[in-house]
Design an enzyme around this catalytic site. Structure first.
Site, PDB file in Angstrom:
ATOM      1  CB  SER A  49      -1.554  -0.548   4.162  1.00 55.20           C
ATOM      2  OG  SER A  49      -1.393   0.767   4.638  1.00 55.20           O
ATOM      3  N   GLY A  98      -3.716   1.360   0.419  1.00 55.20           N
ATOM      4  CA  GLY A  98      -4.180   2.465  -0.396  1.00 55.20           C
ATOM      5  C   GLY A  98      -5.680   2.630  -0.475  1.00 55.20           C
ATOM      6  CG  ASN A 123      -4.885   5.508   2.300  1.00 56.74           C
ATOM      7  OD1 ASN A 123      -3.700   5.807   2.354  1.00 56.74           O
ATOM      8  ND2 ASN A 123      -5.310   4.277   2.509  1.00 56.74           N
ATOM      9  CG  ASP A 150       6.241   2.798   6.215  1.00 59.43           C
ATOM     10  OD1 ASP A 150       6.324   2.730   7.465  1.00 59.43           O
ATOM     11  OD2 ASP A 150       5.403   2.160   5.556  1.00 59.43           O
ATOM     12  CG  HIS A 179       2.437   0.859   7.009  1.00 56.36           C
ATOM     13  ND1 HIS A 179       2.987   1.770   6.136  1.00 56.36           N
ATOM     14  CD2 HIS A 179       1.130   0.743   6.680  1.00 56.36           C
ATOM     15  CE1 HIS A 179       2.050   2.193   5.297  1.00 56.36           C
ATOM     16  NE2 HIS A 179       0.918   1.577   5.613  1.00 56.36           N
TER      17      HIS A 179
END
Length: 216
Positions: free
Chosen positions: A41, A79, A108, A190, A193
């Site tokens: 991402s 993801g 991840n 979040d 990002h």
């Protein structure tokens, strides 16, 4: 990267006039071809318009920096793990025949608990697949933020990037998000990002590493 919790123009004969008028240094000539970016991402324009993402901005910059820009195929999604990429890469190589493969992966896997041996094995396999196709390889790393650093996964991933890049003789940018991850104003809610405004900074981080591979 959905971080828990929550990628050849035909040559023409030069005329005497063209030979007397070389392109300016600011607009270099480079080989054409496809560049494949396989990422998560951080490279998929997470929660922002696709045209604002740093990979799209990279294409624009390359278009202006060379008379023969490569086409950048962005095979990134939130993801994505290295195991996912291992399943996808062979078909991507067949479809696009890239001359350069950029890998922006690993966070991840590390956050989900992959151990160092698995991280090294999967990154090495990805690089082997890419190099076997004849493509050059660059790895864009990610410094896992403290809030997501479970069981020292940040340090483990950092060491894996360095070790594999050295052993496999590939170009490495240690952290795509350097100077961004520690600035909340440049991050989405979040805390991980980059915002749309921060995408240019992401590109500026990547550019010194990628430029020699894209336009020289």
């Amino acid at each position: 990267m959905r971080l828990l919790p929550c990628l050849l123009l035909a040559l023409t004969l030069a005329t005497p006039l063209a030979q007397a008028s070389p392109s300016p240094a600011s607009h270099a000539t480079a080989p054409t071809g496809t560049v494949l970016l396989v990422g998560d991402s951080l490279s998929s324009a997470h929660r922002i318009p696709a045209e604002a993402g740093w990979v799209n901005l990279l294409q624009q910059r390359v278009d202006h920096a060379t008379t023969t820009p490569p086409s950048i195929v962005n095979a990134s999604r939130g993801g994505k793990t290295m195991e996912d990429a291992l399943k996808e890469l062979p078909a991507l190589i067949i479809a696009h025949h890239p001359r350069l493969i950029i890998l922006e992966l690993g966070a991840n896997d590390a956050i989900l608990g992959a151990n160092r041996q698995a991280l090294e094995q999967h990154m090495t396999q990805l690089i082997d697949l890419a190099q076997a196709s004849g493509a050059k390889v660059a790895v864009l790393g990610f410094e896992i933020p403290a809030k997501l650093d479970k069981d020292h996964c940040a340090d483990t991933l950092r060491q894996v990037y360095a070790r594999v890049a050295k052993d496999q003789h590939v170009t490495l940018l240690p952290s795509l998000m350097a100077g961004i991850s520690d600035k909340p104003a440049l991050l989405l809610d979040d805390g991980v990002h980059p915002t749309a405004v921060a995408q240019l900074r992401v590109l500026d981080n990547a550019w010194p590493t990628l430029r020699p591979l894209l336009i020289n």
